[in-house]
Write an enzyme that holds these catalytic residues in place. Sequence first.
Site, PDB file in Angstrom:
ATOM      1  N   ILE A 579       0.901  -1.118  -0.126  1.00  0.00           N
ATOM      2  CA  ILE A 579       0.041   0.015   0.150  1.00  0.00           C
ATOM      3  C   ILE A 579       0.832   1.407   0.001  1.00  0.00           C
ATOM      4  CG2 ILE A 579      -1.564   1.429   1.449  1.00  0.00           C
ATOM      5  CD1 ILE A 579      -2.901  -1.424   2.509  1.00  0.00           C
ATOM      6  N   ARG A 611      13.070  -2.083   9.172  1.00  0.00           N
ATOM      7  CA  ARG A 611      14.411  -1.905   9.431  1.00  0.00           C
ATOM      8  C   ARG A 611      15.171  -0.681   9.166  1.00  0.00           C
ATOM      9  NH1 ARG A 611      12.995  -7.266   9.326  1.00  0.00           N
ATOM     10  NH2 ARG A 611      12.886  -7.260   6.934  1.00  0.00           N
ATOM     11  N   VAL A 714     -11.830   1.559   6.409  1.00  0.00           N
ATOM     12  CA  VAL A 714     -13.051   0.598   6.151  1.00  0.00           C
ATOM     13  C   VAL A 714     -13.426   0.762   4.579  1.00  0.00           C
ATOM     14  CG1 VAL A 714     -15.480   0.299   6.657  1.00  0.00           C
ATOM     15  CG2 VAL A 714     -14.058   0.958   8.287  1.00  0.00           C
ATOM     16  N   LEU A 718     -13.257   3.646  -0.669  1.00  0.00           N
ATOM     17  CA  LEU A 718     -14.915   3.983  -0.670  1.00  0.00           C
ATOM     18  C   LEU A 718     -14.937   4.892   0.294  1.00  0.00           C
ATOM     19  CD1 LEU A 718     -16.562   0.316  -1.279  1.00  0.00           C
ATOM     20  CD2 LEU A 718     -15.979   2.202  -3.091  1.00  0.00           C
ATOM     21  N   GLY A 769      -4.592 -14.315  -5.388  1.00  0.00           N
ATOM     22  CA  GLY A 769      -3.972 -13.151  -4.366  1.00  0.00           C
ATOM     23  C   GLY A 769      -5.128 -12.339  -3.687  1.00  0.00           C
ATOM     24  N   GLU A 772      -5.552 -13.440   2.381  1.00  0.00           N
ATOM     25  CA  GLU A 772      -4.069 -13.154   3.126  1.00  0.00           C
ATOM     26  C   GLU A 772      -3.270 -14.647   2.948  1.00  0.00           C
ATOM     27  OE1 GLU A 772      -2.899 -10.545   5.010  1.00  0.00           O
ATOM     28  OE2 GLU A 772      -4.593  -9.672   4.246  1.00  0.00           O
ATOM     29  N   ASP A 783     -11.164  -9.303  10.777  1.00  0.00           N
ATOM     30  CA  ASP A 783     -10.731  -7.921  10.231  1.00  0.00           C
ATOM     31  C   ASP A 783     -12.115  -7.337   9.872  1.00  0.00           C
ATOM     32  OD1 ASP A 783      -8.665  -6.637   9.007  1.00  0.00           O
ATOM     33  OD2 ASP A 783     -10.157  -6.919   6.995  1.00  0.00           O
ATOM     34  N   LYS A 787     -13.555  -3.685  11.516  1.00  0.00           N
ATOM     35  CA  LYS A 787     -14.301  -2.444  10.720  1.00  0.00           C
ATOM     36  C   LYS A 787     -15.665  -2.060  11.389  1.00  0.00           C
ATOM     37  CE  LYS A 787     -11.951  -3.748   6.497  1.00  0.00           C
ATOM     38  NZ  LYS A 787     -11.909  -4.724   5.201  1.00  0.00           N
ATOM     39  N   GLY A 904      -7.539  -4.109  -2.215  1.00  0.00           N
ATOM     40  CA  GLY A 904      -6.359  -3.989  -3.279  1.00  0.00           C
ATOM     41  C   GLY A 904      -5.646  -2.691  -3.137  1.00  0.00           C
TER      42      GLY A 904
END
Length: 927
Positions: A579, A611, A714, A718, A769, A772, A783, A787, A904
């Site tokens: 991201i 790191r 969330v 959007l 993909g 997770e 998850d 939210k 995504g």
Amino acid sequence: MRSLAIANPCASSALRRSSPLCSEDPSSPPLLPISCALLQSRSGGKPGGWHFGGALRIDCASRSIRKDGSNNHIFASISDVLVEQSVENAHFPRGDMWSVHKFGGTCMGTSKRIQNVADIVLNDSSERKLVVVSAMSKVTDMMYDLVYKAQSRDDSYVSAIDNVFEKHMLAAKDLLDGEDLARFLSQLQFDISNLKAMLRAIYIAGHATESFSDFVVGHGELWSAQMLSYAIKKSGRPCSWMDTRDVLIVNPTSSNQVDPDYLESEKRLEKWFAQCPADTIIATGFIASTPQNIPTTLKRDGSDFSAAILGALVRARQVTIWTDVNGVFSADPRKVSEAVILRTLSYQEAWEMSYFGANVLHPRTIIPVMKHNIPIVIRNIFNLSAPGTMICQPPVNENGDKKSLESVVKAFATIDNLALVNVEGSGMAGVPGTASGIFGTVKDVGANVIMISQASSEHSICFAVPEKEVTAVSAALQSRFRQALDAGRLSRVEVIPDCSILAAVGQRMASTPGVSATLFDALAKAHINVRAIAQGCSEYNITVVLKQEDCVRALRAVHSRFYLSKTTLAVGIIGPGLIGGTLLDQLRDQAAHLKEKFNIDLRVMGITGLRTMVLSDIGIDLTRWREFYKEKSEAANLDKFAQHVHENHFFPNTVLVDCTADTNIASRYYDWLRKGIHVITPNKKANSGPLDQYLKLRKLQRLSYTHYFYEATVGAGLPIISTLRGLLETGDKILHIEGIFSGTLSYIFNNFKGTRSFSEVVAEAKVAGYTEPDPRDDLSGTDVARKVIILARESGLKLELSDIPVQSLVPEPLRACSSAEEFMQKLPNFDEDRTKELNDAEAAGEVVRYVGVVDMVNEKGMVELRRYKREHPFAQLSGSDNIIAFTTTRYNNQPLIVRGPGAGAEVTAGGVFSDILRLASYLGAPS
Ligand code: ADP
Ligand code: ASP
Ligand code: MG
């Protein structure tokens, strides 16, 4: 006193006065040192000669001594004997034929630079030129240091004065030759040996009077003026040098300043000119005499003032002040990298700027020239092509121009090292004379009040004084108001140390509404606390007092807000993974457009991973951020990172963007917001963590005017949080929120139909993909629960994550599987139940969806599988879309629905990016 007399400054002045530079007599023989034969004490008596500390009168040798061959007779000074004889014959021209130049210390810094100054003077085609010079750069500091060392009985003054000698000797050897060089060196040597004797006397006495000190420190100008004069003469141009102690007469004032005596100076200038009627005059800046002929100075940086006074005396066409910057900047260029050159300034604006600390101009420079409407031009000696800044009377029609805030506020300046004194008490209100008592006391201490602010309730008066004077001021006030303090009429005399003043200056601030509001808004947004405020009656300035540590940031904040009307934002990216990396690429692609179209300047000042990190002082070149991150990184240190992005930059506003999913980083938000650092994140950990910490964070955010945006927590990009906020802020009441919040689970249930098995679809999602690495992280529902809790809290419910019942899609026996592979392998064993659920639903014309629910009516949240009719919007989804339905009082029959891709890297980074732009617009960027 006797030893002081023997210290013999007059010998130096004897030489000075008989200098051959007065060029109507260019063939004057080289000088021999002339000893000052007569030192006599005098109290009162006729003017002329130097007085030191009021006790000694030293009449020095003059040109006539040389002429009659005697060096033992002492006449009165040139100004009251020789000149008097010829003054009637002299016609002193005044007016436009004169141009005045002033060259600052940096312009005179080396032999090469002095030669350059000579060339500029020679190239000026004005009929008459009066050139005022400062000492070579650093020399005045060196001279003050000599006095300081000598009076502190520090022997090193001897080697220090040798350094002064050497500096000038080397410069002269480089610049001059032949007889001129010999004359100059002989003069220099003589001055230095006299200064040594004088410093020795100061050393013995352990004290230097102000006039002794002024006499010593003024030598820098005497030498630089002579060097320049010889350099000009070398080119064949007649030229005289002027020791301005013969001409400029000033009266000391109580506030460590001097006031010129124009009438007396004019008379002396006429006398001087009668002796040296040259077209080109090189005059010493900085130094002058009192009416009693005691040498004095115009105080630090006073050469600008010298030039202005001389400019006024000759009624010059223009005074050009040559320095090392292109003109007056909209703020100190050393503090605000984006400051811009001002083409014009009114006298008043220039005065306010210099008064409030812009040392490009001595504050008193304006007054003499303003009286005669003589323009001042500030120019850069190192950049002759720059036109500089013209300080003059603004054209009358300027006020009629359309006003925009940017042109109303011309510039900003700051003064550091101040303390604020606050005198408070209910007994002050309506009692005449309190203010005069306070300021009378401050005056008695000799302190300089820089700014005053009084609350209209008359309950308190506060004022700023230089830090070094505040102890004396406070003690004097305590003692003066002892009785009032004891009686409680005054509650306290408070000192707030370590303050600075920031002044906004602009002639047209008068009658322009909104200026202060914008100023304070910019300061509030940069998280800067204002301690006191004052607006001059003239409305040419608004001044605020703030803590010194905030001053540069404040300066940058207001400068960028007003002057550039540009929103600048220092950005720190934490977590350059999928991201974060995508966000950096998006920033790279949009940066130029944002700057050009919306005046938003986003600078990524640092990127840190777990790191390693990279830091930049001006902003990372985003076209090469990956290489830069790989090659230039150092060990990661989050404290150093945050501090660098926040403090070591030229931007007032900072945002840290947390693109990780790390709880530890989320736990830092509070601290960052407290420091005024804005935070933007797609990381759900802070908002779904312990309730008390969440509430603390939100409270701080509101109190501190620091922004915390988390739209991408969330539904990725959007507009879910913003839609919810919009509803709440406009007074709608949320009844119910229900949605498919997981892109992964959306994909799985959109594709789990007909004859397909649940495990087969999960495997497909994993390969594509969408999940997770361990699909249990998605299937567990945690998850989604995070939210749900974020939306529930945003809507006002005080719930913990543990209050949300979550239907996990990970079969109980598989929760302990040690690897994702093992889990995937065993998942088909549990397909039967899922298939049954699906078949039942399909038989009823329904679909199964994994949803999160916020039930505001019952103050609950939950995450579970629910069935929806085939026509329901939740049944219409494709791919990994999210869908969220808000049922509210306004949207009751038909819920408000937000639908679209909710997972995504591209869309999540896009959501974060739009939060950054929202922040920029909150900070003042145009929409
Ligand atoms: P000089 O020795 O030529 O008199 P100064 O050091 O006194 O030069 O003044 C020039 C310096 O003033 C510049 O180098 C600049 O750093 C500083 N300065 C502070 N504020 C401003 C400003 N608003 N505009 C231009 N220069 C400024
Ligand atoms: N040389 C003096 C000083 O440094 C005066 C000046 O340069 O303006 O203060
Ligand atoms: Mg200066």
